[in-house]
Enzyme design. Structure first.
Site, PDB file in Angstrom:
ATOM      1  N   TYR A 164       0.848  -1.189   0.000  1.00  0.00           N
ATOM      2  CA  TYR A 164       0.000   0.000   0.000  1.00  0.00           C
ATOM      3  C   TYR A 164       0.888   1.246   0.000  1.00  0.00           C
ATOM      4  O   TYR A 164       1.723   1.416   0.880  1.00  0.00           O
ATOM      5  CB  TYR A 164      -0.890  -0.039   1.244  1.00  0.00           C
ATOM      6  CG  TYR A 164      -2.077   0.906   1.275  1.00  0.00           C
ATOM      7  CD1 TYR A 164      -2.215   1.961   0.376  1.00  0.00           C
ATOM      8  CD2 TYR A 164      -3.070   0.734   2.216  1.00  0.00           C
ATOM      9  CE1 TYR A 164      -3.310   2.800   0.422  1.00  0.00           C
ATOM     10  CE2 TYR A 164      -4.183   1.563   2.275  1.00  0.00           C
ATOM     11  CZ  TYR A 164      -4.289   2.603   1.381  1.00  0.00           C
ATOM     12  OH  TYR A 164      -5.381   3.441   1.433  1.00  0.00           O
ATOM     13  N   CYS A 165       0.706   2.111  -0.999  1.00  0.00           N
ATOM     14  CA  CYS A 165       1.404   3.388  -1.075  1.00  0.00           C
ATOM     15  C   CYS A 165       2.923   3.175  -0.977  1.00  0.00           C
ATOM     16  O   CYS A 165       3.509   2.517  -1.825  1.00  0.00           O
ATOM     17  CB  CYS A 165       0.888   4.338   0.017  1.00  0.00           C
ATOM     18  SG  CYS A 165       1.470   6.041  -0.120  1.00  0.00           S
ATOM     19  N   LEU A 166       3.564   3.703   0.053  1.00  0.00           N
ATOM     20  CA  LEU A 166       4.996   3.538   0.220  1.00  0.00           C
ATOM     21  C   LEU A 166       5.371   2.066   0.372  1.00  0.00           C
ATOM     22  O   LEU A 166       6.442   1.640  -0.069  1.00  0.00           O
ATOM     23  CB  LEU A 166       5.453   4.343   1.442  1.00  0.00           C
ATOM     24  CG  LEU A 166       6.906   4.292   1.854  1.00  0.00           C
ATOM     25  CD1 LEU A 166       7.816   4.644   0.707  1.00  0.00           C
ATOM     26  CD2 LEU A 166       7.145   5.248   3.020  1.00  0.00           C
ATOM     27  N   PHE A 224      -1.380  -0.950  -4.127  1.00  0.00           N
ATOM     28  CA  PHE A 224      -2.461  -0.028  -3.779  1.00  0.00           C
ATOM     29  C   PHE A 224      -1.924   1.401  -3.860  1.00  0.00           C
ATOM     30  O   PHE A 224      -0.991   1.759  -3.153  1.00  0.00           O
ATOM     31  CB  PHE A 224      -2.958  -0.249  -2.347  1.00  0.00           C
ATOM     32  CG  PHE A 224      -3.460  -1.623  -2.022  1.00  0.00           C
ATOM     33  CD1 PHE A 224      -3.717  -2.562  -3.004  1.00  0.00           C
ATOM     34  CD2 PHE A 224      -3.702  -1.973  -0.709  1.00  0.00           C
ATOM     35  CE1 PHE A 224      -4.191  -3.819  -2.682  1.00  0.00           C
ATOM     36  CE2 PHE A 224      -4.173  -3.230  -0.373  1.00  0.00           C
ATOM     37  CZ  PHE A 224      -4.418  -4.158  -1.362  1.00  0.00           C
TER      38      PHE A 224
END
Length: 598
Positions: A331-333, A359
């Site tokens: 997710y993201c980072l 994500f």
């Protein structure tokens, strides 16, 4: 014309007012003393932070060098005011002219009826909107300024304009005026008490409460999906969740959340928990819960997060289940880290991750959106000096940055509710999570800002080297799935759209509704948002969207159909602790419960 204010006036109780003022005075004295003690060691003066001052000085010089442009802008403002005055006169004579300007549909500041029905407040609203529009247009059209500086000027001008909204002042906010008269000013006294409590909680820095912080407790009413911590090191705890199905897929699922936030956004409540939904679909779910680092971890870098994060988790999963192969998601980072990990594993001929899901993940950082205004040499160097003193980036600083991207929703709405109306914030699990900040080690965060945002090295063949291994995403041949969000202001979808094209295997890109959080936490039962998909990724983002098919409902079920070919056959469920790894403690574990501010 509608009556401005006609509520019943309340006479305040003198005893209660005296008590409130005494408490306020005591808190104020304590805060002032603490503030003065801290200044010599910690304060960052304006001299040390000249970045925006230089930018606005340059803009002023450019404006003065072109007086014709400034005069034309001023004439334009006068003309709009004349239109507004004419409209106001027409209202006095009982007419209903079209407004000179209206708020954007997404602007929630002027929802109170008086902003539309009362001529005075309608005039104040339109005056503000016209002036704000003029200020922002004037800044946008200043000539001779480089694009990066102009974007910074536009961003901070918007912050200034938002701060001066009439909704943020008691005398020009009809809702606050009514509350003040009806309560005899008790709302303002309560608001001042709330303000001082937030200053005290933030140790002199304003830390606005977005929710009732006492209403939630991890493991009791949020982050309650049953599981156990089965492994831990300096940087993470690995949670294995308890199965709920008669059989499970052979290949476990490993989740990498971002370390810039805590993982339980994926496990807030039973009805919107992606973790629980995965478990209920038959996955053996493992999740990394990152530590909330202090100065002792200052030297931990991006390489350490890979080695002690996903790579260590893969070793642990094999011990816990006997399975070498897993599906992984980030997710993201956490997705950026997953991409780097896949490239590292491809170079090492390590095939333990058989598919990757991303994500709202940026891999090509060439167009980082509004966050770009914080990423330049001056600001990164200034941040690095601050991190050198502490050994980490304080979580509140990053939280403030993200709040500034949506200041009216995440700053000023709570300023009005808590301090002007004197109300307690509403208990809301999402905002509790949003207030639960995390730190970042100095060395890792400096690497991330410079190598990703500033130099954009991950998308370049050999741009980043981990343990002597140059990373090349083109060598990653496992299937990957990207889910982005159409209203995402942190990882803009048109930027994340570039990510799938960097991989060497089969890719799928899906665009969900809403933003960075709601676009991901979108359970099928909710039926809130739609998603778009288009197998042709050769076009630009806009063309891709025009040719995409739209489906109602959650992307979760779309992803499930995509990942099933890589899940393996059904096997008996694995209970945490049954393998070679013994249970350390119950989920959600101790790493995630460490809070910066109580």
């Amino acid at each position: 014309m509608a009556e401005v204010l006609a509520p019943e006036l309340k006479i305040p109780d003198p005893v209660e007012v005296t008590k409130a003022v005494t408490q306020i005075a005591e808190k104020s004295q304590h805060l002032v003393t603490e503030f003065l003690e801290r200044q010599s060691a910690e304060a960052l003066s304006a001299v040390e932070n000249p970045v925006m001052g230089k930018a606005f000085l340059e803009m002023t010089q450019r404006l003065l060098a072109n007086p014709a442009q400034l005069v034309n802008a001023q004439i334009g403002l006068w003309n709009t005011y004349m239109t507004l005055w004419q409209q106001g006169t027409a209202v006095l004579f009982g007419q209903k002219p079209e407004p000179a300007v209206t708020p954007a549909r997404s602007d929630k500041r002027f929802k109170h009826d008086d902003w539309q029905q009362n001529a005075l407040f309608d005039f104040i609203k339109q005056s503000y909107l016209l002036t704000a529009q003029w200020v922002q247009d004037t800044v946008t059209h200043v000539e001779g300024i480089d694009e990066h500086t102009k974007r910074k000027l536009e961003f901070y001008t918007k912050q200034f304009v938002d701060a001066l909204s009439p909704t943020n002042f008691p005398i020009t906010n009809p809702e606050v005026l009514r509350a003040t008269i009806e309560s005899g000013g008790e709302n303002l006294l309560k608001g001042l008490t709330n303000l001082l409590e937030d200053l005290e909680r933030g140790k002199g820095s304003l830390n606005i409460r977005m929710t009732d912080l006492s209403a939630f407790k991890l493991g009791e009413n949020i982050a309650v999906t049953p599981g156990k911590v089965v492994y831990q090191n300096d940087l993470m705890q690995l949670i294995q969740y308890t199965p709920t199905t008669e059989n499970v897929y052979k290949r476990p699922l490993l989740m990498l959340p971002p370390w810039i936030n805590k993982y339980y956004i994926l496990d807030l409540r039973e009805k919107n928990s992606l973790i629980k939904w995965w478990v209920d679909q038959g996955f053996t779910v493992f999740l990394i819960s990152w530590v909330n680092p202090d100065a002792s971890l200052a030297e931990k870098n991006f390489e350490d997060y890979m080695l002690e994060g996903p790579l260590a988790a893969l070793d642990a999963i094999e011990k816990a289940t006997g399975e070498k192969e897993v599906n992984a998601a980030g997710y993201c980072l956490g997705g950026t880290l997953l991409a780097a990990t896949l490239a590292y594993m491809a170079a090492k001929k390590d095939k333990r991750i058989v598919s990757g899901t991303f994500f709202t993940t940026m891999i090509d950082f060439s167009e980082p959106g509004e966050l770009e205004v914080f990423i330049d040499e001056e600001q990164i160097s200034m941040l690095e000096k601050r991190m050198e003193k502490q050994g980490f980036l304080d979580g509140s600083q990053m939280a403030t940055t993200f709040s500034m991207l949506r200041a009216n929703d995440l700053i000023w709405s709570f300023f009005i509710n808590n301090y002007l109306l004197g109300k307690e914030p509403f208990p809301f699990d999402l905002l509790y999570w949003n207030s639960d900040s995390t730190r970042m080690p100095a060395k890792m965060h400096s690497f991330y800002l410079r190598c990703m945002y500033q130099q954009n090295l991950l998308c370049k063949n050999g741009g980043i080297t981990i343990k002597g291994v140059p990373l090349d995403l083109g060598k990653v041949t496992v299937p990957v799935y990207f889910i982005s969000a159409i209203e995402d202001h942190i990882a803009p979808w048109k930027s994340t759209f570039k990510g799938p094209k960097l991989f060497g295997g089969p890719v799928k890109f899906v665009l969900g509704g809403s933003g960075h959080i709601a676009g991901i936490v979108n359970p099928p039962a909710g039926g809130k948002y739609c998603y778009w998909e288009n197998a042709d990724l050769s076009a630009d983002p806009e063309s891709w969207l025009k040719g995409a098919s739209k489906s109602d409902g959650s992307w979760w079920t779309n992803w499930l159909e995509w990942v099933k070919p890589n899940t393996g056959e059904q096997v008996s469920p694995r209970q945490p602790g049954d393998g070679k790894l013994k249970v350390i403690e119950n989920a959600p574990g101790s790493y995630v419960t460490a809070r910066l501010v109580k």
